[in-house]
Write a protein that holds these residues in place. Sequence first.
Motif, PDB file in Angstrom:
ATOM      1  N   ARG A   1       0.875  -1.139   0.059  1.00  0.00           N
ATOM      2  CA  ARG A   1       0.233   0.027   0.156  1.00  0.00           C
ATOM      3  C   ARG A   1       0.815   1.077   0.071  1.00  0.00           C
ATOM      4  NH1 ARG A   1      -2.901  -1.316   3.988  1.00  0.00           N
ATOM      5  NH2 ARG A   1      -4.692  -2.084   2.848  1.00  0.00           N
ATOM      6  N   LYS A   2       2.145   1.297   0.731  1.00  0.00           N
ATOM      7  CA  LYS A   2       2.906   2.463   0.989  1.00  0.00           C
ATOM      8  C   LYS A   2       3.437   2.689  -0.297  1.00  0.00           C
ATOM      9  CE  LYS A   2       3.903   2.326   5.752  1.00  0.00           C
ATOM     10  NZ  LYS A   2       5.054   2.075   6.648  1.00  0.00           N
ATOM     11  N   LYS A   3       3.880   1.524  -1.123  1.00  0.00           N
ATOM     12  CA  LYS A   3       4.499   1.610  -2.651  1.00  0.00           C
ATOM     13  C   LYS A   3       3.521   2.338  -3.639  1.00  0.00           C
ATOM     14  CE  LYS A   3       7.944  -1.960  -2.440  1.00  0.00           C
ATOM     15  NZ  LYS A   3       8.389  -3.118  -2.910  1.00  0.00           N
ATOM     16  N   LEU A   4       2.108   1.941  -3.416  1.00  0.00           N
ATOM     17  CA  LEU A   4       1.061   2.527  -4.495  1.00  0.00           C
ATOM     18  C   LEU A   4       1.085   3.891  -4.013  1.00  0.00           C
ATOM     19  CD1 LEU A   4      -1.183   2.289  -6.256  1.00  0.00           C
ATOM     20  CD2 LEU A   4      -2.642   1.562  -4.526  1.00  0.00           C
ATOM     21  N   LEU A   5       0.871   4.316  -2.607  1.00  0.00           N
ATOM     22  CA  LEU A   5       0.754   5.764  -2.292  1.00  0.00           C
ATOM     23  C   LEU A   5       1.803   6.606  -2.610  1.00  0.00           C
ATOM     24  CD1 LEU A   5      -0.885   5.256   1.247  1.00  0.00           C
ATOM     25  CD2 LEU A   5      -1.851   6.118  -0.810  1.00  0.00           C
ATOM     26  N   LYS A   6       3.159   6.122  -2.750  1.00  0.00           N
ATOM     27  CA  LYS A   6       4.012   6.665  -3.110  1.00  0.00           C
ATOM     28  C   LYS A   6       4.057   7.092  -4.648  1.00  0.00           C
ATOM     29  CE  LYS A   6       9.181   6.894  -3.299  1.00  0.00           C
ATOM     30  NZ  LYS A   6       9.297   7.552  -4.629  1.00  0.00           N
ATOM     31  N   ILE A   7       3.489   6.238  -5.431  1.00  0.00           N
ATOM     32  CA  ILE A   7       3.429   6.454  -6.829  1.00  0.00           C
ATOM     33  C   ILE A   7       2.556   7.399  -7.021  1.00  0.00           C
ATOM     34  CG2 ILE A   7       2.498   5.335  -8.967  1.00  0.00           C
ATOM     35  CD1 ILE A   7       3.526   2.836  -7.804  1.00  0.00           C
ATOM     36  N   ILE A   8       1.272   7.536  -6.167  1.00  0.00           N
ATOM     37  CA  ILE A   8       0.088   8.306  -6.546  1.00  0.00           C
ATOM     38  C   ILE A   8       0.649   9.601  -5.941  1.00  0.00           C
ATOM     39  CG2 ILE A   8      -2.279   9.146  -5.387  1.00  0.00           C
ATOM     40  CD1 ILE A   8      -2.810   6.067  -5.423  1.00  0.00           C
ATOM     41  N   PHE A   9       1.380  10.023  -4.778  1.00  0.00           N
ATOM     42  CA  PHE A   9       2.096  11.398  -4.406  1.00  0.00           C
ATOM     43  C   PHE A   9       2.830  11.778  -5.131  1.00  0.00           C
ATOM     44  CE2 PHE A   9       1.025   9.742   0.402  1.00  0.00           C
ATOM     45  CZ  PHE A   9      -0.344   9.944   0.136  1.00  0.00           C
ATOM     46  N   ASP A  10       3.627  10.909  -5.866  1.00  0.00           N
ATOM     47  CA  ASP A  10       4.702  11.446  -7.025  1.00  0.00           C
ATOM     48  C   ASP A  10       3.970  12.136  -8.172  1.00  0.00           C
ATOM     49  OD1 ASP A  10       6.956  10.644  -5.477  1.00  0.00           O
ATOM     50  OD2 ASP A  10       7.520   8.885  -6.839  1.00  0.00           O
ATOM     51  N   TYR A  11       2.949  11.302  -8.548  1.00  0.00           N
ATOM     52  CA  TYR A  11       2.114  11.840  -9.693  1.00  0.00           C
ATOM     53  C   TYR A  11       1.515  13.321  -9.169  1.00  0.00           C
ATOM     54  CZ  TYR A  11      -1.860  13.255 -12.647  1.00  0.00           C
ATOM     55  OH  TYR A  11      -2.693  13.794 -13.509  1.00  0.00           O
ATOM     56  N   LYS A  12       0.950  13.502  -8.001  1.00  0.00           N
ATOM     57  CA  LYS A  12       0.517  14.719  -7.411  1.00  0.00           C
ATOM     58  C   LYS A  12       1.463  15.844  -7.700  1.00  0.00           C
ATOM     59  CE  LYS A  12      -2.246  14.745  -3.922  1.00  0.00           C
ATOM     60  NZ  LYS A  12      -3.056  14.484  -2.453  1.00  0.00           N
ATOM     61  N   ASN A  13       2.839  15.631  -7.662  1.00  0.00           N
ATOM     62  CA  ASN A  13       3.934  16.389  -7.619  1.00  0.00           C
ATOM     63  C   ASN A  13       4.423  16.830  -8.834  1.00  0.00           C
ATOM     64  OD1 ASN A  13       4.118  16.880  -4.745  1.00  0.00           O
ATOM     65  ND2 ASN A  13       5.291  15.151  -4.539  1.00  0.00           N
ATOM     66  N   ASN A  14       4.668  15.799  -9.771  1.00  0.00           N
ATOM     67  CA  ASN A  14       4.897  15.885 -11.354  1.00  0.00           C
ATOM     68  C   ASN A  14       3.761  15.914 -12.501  1.00  0.00           C
ATOM     69  OD1 ASN A  14       4.276  13.040 -12.134  1.00  0.00           O
ATOM     70  ND2 ASN A  14       6.169  12.608 -10.835  1.00  0.00           N
ATOM     71  N   SER A  15       2.667  15.351 -11.996  1.00  0.00           N
ATOM     72  CA  SER A  15       1.441  15.598 -12.745  1.00  0.00           C
ATOM     73  C   SER A  15       1.956  14.783 -14.343  1.00  0.00           C
ATOM     74  CB  SER A  15       1.041  17.163 -13.278  1.00  0.00           C
ATOM     75  OG  SER A  15       0.715  17.828 -12.346  1.00  0.00           O
ATOM     76  N   ASN A  16       2.920  14.091 -14.331  1.00  0.00           N
ATOM     77  CA  ASN A  16       3.094  12.990 -15.405  1.00  0.00           C
ATOM     78  C   ASN A  16       2.256  11.840 -15.415  1.00  0.00           C
ATOM     79  OD1 ASN A  16       4.500  11.469 -17.412  1.00  0.00           O
ATOM     80  ND2 ASN A  16       6.253  12.199 -17.071  1.00  0.00           N
TER      81      ASN A  16
END
Length: 434
Positions: free
Chosen positions: A277-292
């Motif tokens: 779950r933490k790995k998935l959340l990291k992916i989501i949070f990274d998207y919130k920062n880079n919008s890629n």
Amino acid sequence: MNDTFINVISEYDEEVLNRADIIFHAVKENRLDYTTNINELVFKQGDKYRKVLDVKENSIEEISLKYLKKRLDSTFQISYPNRKKIMRECISITETINDMSEFVIYKFDFKDFFYRVNTLDVFNKYLKYSDLYRFERDILESLLKEYSYCLPGLPTSNALVELISRDFDVKLKSLLHNHGLIFYSRYIDDSLLIFNRFVEESKILECIQHALDAVFQSSNIKLNKSKIDLLNTNSNPGTQFTYLGYLFEYNVEFDKNNNEYKFFKYGINEDKLEKYRKKLLKIIFDYKNNSNMELFRQRILFWSSRIVFYNTFRDKYTTKTVWDVTGLIASYGELRNFLHPKKVERNTYNFLKDEVINQVNKELGFCPYFLKTKTDGYVLEKRLVKNKSIIFHPNIGWSKEYLIKMIKRLDPSFNPNKKSYRNLVTLYCYLLKM
């Protein structure tokens, strides 16, 4: 140089390969300095501090330890536990639990196992008069005098622990044979016993202690009392235990004729669910920062797949091929046979069915296009059923052209000229940062 050394040295780059003869003679003549090229790292694990040894990369000492580990493996025919095979057999037995009028399942592990196995005990009992070459025995003796216990980080530690532990396995199975033992597994220090009759816990503990005393002698191996699990016919429905990341939940139901039916549900233990779950959340949070969005899509796809790397090492001596498999789908593949609410533990079932969509909607407040149009392709439950894999092999997996296409989606300016397939795989994983 012997074949084992050639096999080890072939894994290194050209700079090391060019010094192969020099390195082999340095090892053979015991011109090694483990105290200089092995550092002690201390890290916190829970409320305890653990010591791990870190061997300097590409050093002669690192090469010598890998070589000695392979020589121990071949000389003593050491085989290491196969987690996938263990779990397949374990689940197969628990599926027949309703056929047993009585059963006992007992899980135990050893406290600080690697930090308690006395290396000189292992040397004197197994290595001193073995078929190892004299220079190999001399190196091991000096190394084991320097490090009194099989500390994590040394390649030889795994071999030494497995070497002495298999005698413990034989002794324990012989002691429990007449008590209805039908399954025994030890994965390093994590063990599971299944009996087809009732056995008192005191008898099980007595046999374990007897086997420990007979095999480990001065190593002072003790059970981790906080991690013992016992489950038997009279356990309450809903009782759980975990083994090698899998969760087992005992259930009892009655049919319309009031006949009792005992069975297990299977799942992933809570610690592992939280890790993924933490790995998935990291992916989501990274998207919130880079919008890629494309990077986001490919990272979720990677996270939810069985990942297979095909690695080939070539040099002037030999060619070596290794398949490395990782990912949630690979680690819990046995669950694909039980994907039904009546057979999968509730938290695991919800995780496999809804985790991706729920977390994305919760954290982003909207559902990206790829989850709307191809939802099933990103749901763990569906991917597990189909054993969805990303295979990095140009003939049976992603072709070179497709891999280039995926990279260009992340980096449109990428120039693939003069890039080998292996270079492309390395670059792709770097771009994903997984």
